[in-house]
Scaffold this motif. Structure first.
Motif, PDB file in Angstrom:
ATOM      1  N   TYR A  77       0.910  -1.247   0.132  1.00 31.09           N
ATOM      2  CA  TYR A  77      -0.093   0.119   0.106  1.00 31.09           C
ATOM      3  C   TYR A  77       0.946   1.208  -0.083  1.00 31.09           C
ATOM      4  CZ  TYR A  77      -2.963   3.603   1.926  1.00 31.09           C
ATOM      5  OH  TYR A  77      -3.782   4.673   2.082  1.00 31.09           O
ATOM      6  N   GLY A  78       0.412   2.155  -0.763  1.00 35.31           N
ATOM      7  CA  GLY A  78       1.237   3.539  -0.802  1.00 35.31           C
ATOM      8  C   GLY A  78       0.749   4.328  -1.797  1.00 35.31           C
ATOM      9  N   THR A  79       1.496   5.561  -2.193  1.00 30.91           N
ATOM     10  CA  THR A  79       0.982   6.522  -3.091  1.00 30.91           C
ATOM     11  C   THR A  79       1.713   6.519  -4.501  1.00 30.91           C
ATOM     12  OG1 THR A  79       2.634   8.152  -2.070  1.00 30.91           O
ATOM     13  CG2 THR A  79       0.458   8.205  -0.906  1.00 30.91           C
ATOM     14  N   VAL A  80       0.765   6.811  -5.347  1.00 26.43           N
ATOM     15  CA  VAL A  80       1.450   6.901  -6.665  1.00 26.43           C
ATOM     16  C   VAL A  80       1.036   8.212  -7.468  1.00 26.43           C
ATOM     17  CG1 VAL A  80       1.310   4.350  -6.935  1.00 26.43           C
ATOM     18  CG2 VAL A  80      -0.595   5.812  -7.669  1.00 26.43           C
ATOM     19  N   GLN A  81       2.066   8.629  -8.137  1.00 27.00           N
ATOM     20  CA  GLN A  81       1.953   9.831  -9.066  1.00 27.00           C
ATOM     21  C   GLN A  81       1.898   9.538 -10.422  1.00 27.00           C
ATOM     22  OE1 GLN A  81       4.593  13.023  -7.892  1.00 27.00           O
ATOM     23  NE2 GLN A  81       4.716  13.400  -9.983  1.00 27.00           N
ATOM     24  N   ILE A  82       0.736   9.740 -11.085  1.00 30.06           N
ATOM     25  CA  ILE A  82       0.537   9.388 -12.420  1.00 30.06           C
ATOM     26  C   ILE A  82       0.048  10.720 -13.194  1.00 30.06           C
ATOM     27  CG2 ILE A  82      -0.857   7.689 -13.820  1.00 30.06           C
ATOM     28  CD1 ILE A  82      -1.730   6.150 -11.402  1.00 30.06           C
ATOM     29  N   PRO A  83       0.745  10.664 -14.499  1.00 29.01           N
ATOM     30  CA  PRO A  83       0.215  11.507 -15.236  1.00 29.01           C
ATOM     31  C   PRO A  83      -1.313  11.768 -15.467  1.00 29.01           C
ATOM     32  CG  PRO A  83       2.063  10.456 -16.125  1.00 29.01           C
ATOM     33  CD  PRO A  83       1.555   9.563 -15.035  1.00 29.01           C
ATOM     34  N   LYS A 121      -0.962  18.588 -14.125  1.00 33.41           N
ATOM     35  CA  LYS A 121      -0.074  17.601 -14.911  1.00 33.41           C
ATOM     36  C   LYS A 121      -0.288  15.984 -14.485  1.00 33.41           C
ATOM     37  CE  LYS A 121       1.406  20.824 -17.617  1.00 33.41           C
ATOM     38  NZ  LYS A 121       0.864  20.903 -19.129  1.00 33.41           N
ATOM     39  N   ALA A 122      -0.277  16.001 -13.171  1.00 32.92           N
ATOM     40  CA  ALA A 122      -0.433  14.471 -12.480  1.00 32.92           C
ATOM     41  C   ALA A 122      -1.263  14.568 -11.406  1.00 32.92           C
ATOM     42  CB  ALA A 122       0.969  14.149 -12.313  1.00 32.92           C
ATOM     43  N   ILE A 123      -1.697  13.371 -11.214  1.00 29.03           N
ATOM     44  CA  ILE A 123      -2.494  13.052  -9.741  1.00 29.03           C
ATOM     45  C   ILE A 123      -1.930  12.201  -8.879  1.00 29.03           C
ATOM     46  CG2 ILE A 123      -4.838  12.219  -9.036  1.00 29.03           C
ATOM     47  CD1 ILE A 123      -5.906  12.970 -11.448  1.00 29.03           C
ATOM     48  N   LYS A 124      -1.821  12.643  -7.848  1.00 24.63           N
ATOM     49  CA  LYS A 124      -1.066  11.755  -6.633  1.00 24.63           C
ATOM     50  C   LYS A 124      -2.363  11.043  -5.828  1.00 24.63           C
ATOM     51  CE  LYS A 124       2.245  11.989  -2.876  1.00 24.63           C
ATOM     52  NZ  LYS A 124       3.233  12.861  -2.087  1.00 24.63           N
ATOM     53  N   LEU A 125      -2.316   9.874  -5.716  1.00 26.27           N
ATOM     54  CA  LEU A 125      -3.365   8.941  -4.970  1.00 26.27           C
ATOM     55  C   LEU A 125      -3.035   7.738  -4.391  1.00 26.27           C
ATOM     56  CD1 LEU A 125      -3.994   6.177  -7.082  1.00 26.27           C
ATOM     57  CD2 LEU A 125      -4.749   8.125  -8.849  1.00 26.27           C
ATOM     58  N   GLU A 126      -3.686   7.575  -3.285  1.00 29.17           N
ATOM     59  CA  GLU A 126      -3.526   6.197  -2.695  1.00 29.17           C
ATOM     60  C   GLU A 126      -3.788   4.827  -3.396  1.00 29.17           C
ATOM     61  OE1 GLU A 126      -5.179   6.076   1.115  1.00 29.17           O
ATOM     62  OE2 GLU A 126      -4.542   8.117   1.622  1.00 29.17           O
ATOM     63  N   HIS A 127      -2.949   4.015  -3.467  1.00 27.71           N
ATOM     64  CA  HIS A 127      -3.086   2.773  -4.378  1.00 27.71           C
ATOM     65  C   HIS A 127      -2.639   1.533  -3.810  1.00 27.71           C
ATOM     66  CE1 HIS A 127      -3.667   0.824  -8.146  1.00 27.71           C
ATOM     67  NE2 HIS A 127      -2.277   0.645  -8.348  1.00 27.71           N
ATOM     68  N   VAL A 128      -2.982   0.468  -4.201  1.00 27.10           N
ATOM     69  CA  VAL A 128      -2.736  -1.091  -3.787  1.00 27.10           C
ATOM     70  C   VAL A 128      -2.197  -1.672  -5.033  1.00 27.10           C
ATOM     71  CG1 VAL A 128      -3.129  -3.088  -2.478  1.00 27.10           C
ATOM     72  CG2 VAL A 128      -4.413  -0.964  -1.861  1.00 27.10           C
ATOM     73  N   TRP A 129      -0.825  -2.354  -4.621  1.00 31.50           N
ATOM     74  CA  TRP A 129      -0.515  -3.153  -5.919  1.00 31.50           C
ATOM     75  C   TRP A 129       0.243  -4.626  -5.130  1.00 31.50           C
ATOM     76  CZ3 TRP A 129       1.642   1.262  -4.149  1.00 31.50           C
ATOM     77  CH2 TRP A 129       2.983   1.251  -3.944  1.00 31.50           C
ATOM     78  N   VAL A 130       0.814  -5.273  -5.730  1.00 31.75           N
ATOM     79  CA  VAL A 130       1.217  -6.466  -5.230  1.00 31.75           C
ATOM     80  C   VAL A 130       2.825  -6.761  -5.195  1.00 31.75           C
ATOM     81  CG1 VAL A 130       0.998  -8.991  -5.510  1.00 31.75           C
ATOM     82  CG2 VAL A 130      -0.943  -7.623  -5.594  1.00 31.75           C
ATOM     83  N   GLU A 131       3.411  -7.694  -4.545  1.00 32.40           N
ATOM     84  CA  GLU A 131       4.640  -8.197  -4.614  1.00 32.40           C
ATOM     85  C   GLU A 131       4.717  -9.535  -4.582  1.00 32.40           C
ATOM     86  OE1 GLU A 131       7.738  -4.629  -2.898  1.00 32.40           O
ATOM     87  OE2 GLU A 131       7.387  -6.360  -1.758  1.00 32.40           O
TER      88      GLU A 131
END
Length: 211
Positions: A77-83, A121-131
């Protein structure tokens, strides 16, 4: 966890994909439609049945399939910055960044627009991914003989090609490689790492790992 139950359907799908981490990842990314909402809503099995889910649900399914294939996997779980243009495509093909932010907000996803030159230009949001714990080199997971690397993968972030009068199609096709480009240490913060992800054109800041 209760979100990840290795049901007969989960086990059967993993078997159909040869218990291969790359095939499992590609199947989830190419077959599960993203829904812009927040938190666990369906869990792994329901996401498999409906072929749609948010980032948490998609991660649950991906982890479930990997674990059914005896491949260790965990939430991140973390934050991502996406165009902003990629976010607009991702959440439904909207044409204004404000509409994208509104959809994220309505779904409960914390987000903030990052402006430059008077434009978002970009949106910073909370996100969940996998390892996933796989044999990353030299095949990058395609040949999984001796696992040795926790590799970040994300089945929910993708770009779509929208065609009027037709069902949506995923813009990115399948790949034989798990998503990872490299790791760069943040020497200022020291306790954090930044993972450079191919599909984000930005950084994913890791804040918490869940089992």
């Amino acid at each position: 966890t209760e979100d990840i139950v290795l049901t007969p359907a989960i086990q059967a799908q993993a078997t159909a994909l040869g218990n291969n981490p790359v095939k499992i990842y590609n199947w989830v990314r190419n077959n599960i439609e993203f829904i812009p909402s927040y938190g666990s809503i369906q869990g792994a099995d329901m996401t498999l049945q409906t072929k749609r889910g948010n980032a948490m649900d998609t991660a649950s399914l991906l982890i479930g399939l990997l674990r059914a294939a005896n491949i260790p996997a965990r939430y991140v779980y973390g934050t991502v910055q996406i165009p902003s243009n990629q976010v607009m495509n991702w959440v439904g093909g909207v044409t204004k960044v404000e509409a994208a932010q509104s959809l994220l907000g309505q779904g409960g996803i914390p987000n903030v627009g990052l402006a430059s030159g008077g434009q978002i230009k970009a949106i910073k949001l909370e996100h969940v991914w996998v390892e996933a714990y796989v044999d990353y080199g030299p095949s990058r997971g395609a040949i999984n003989k001796k696992a040795g690397t926790w590799t970040p993968i994300d089945g929910s972030f993708k770009q779509y090609q929208y065609t009027e009068g037709m069902n949506l199609q995923f813009y990115f096709g399948g790949t034989s490689l798990l998503i990872i480009v490299g790791v760069a240490m943040d020497t200022v913060q020291q306790v954090e790492s930044q993972l450079i992800m191919r599909h984000y054109d930005g950084f994913m800041k890791k804040t918490r790992i869940r089992g």
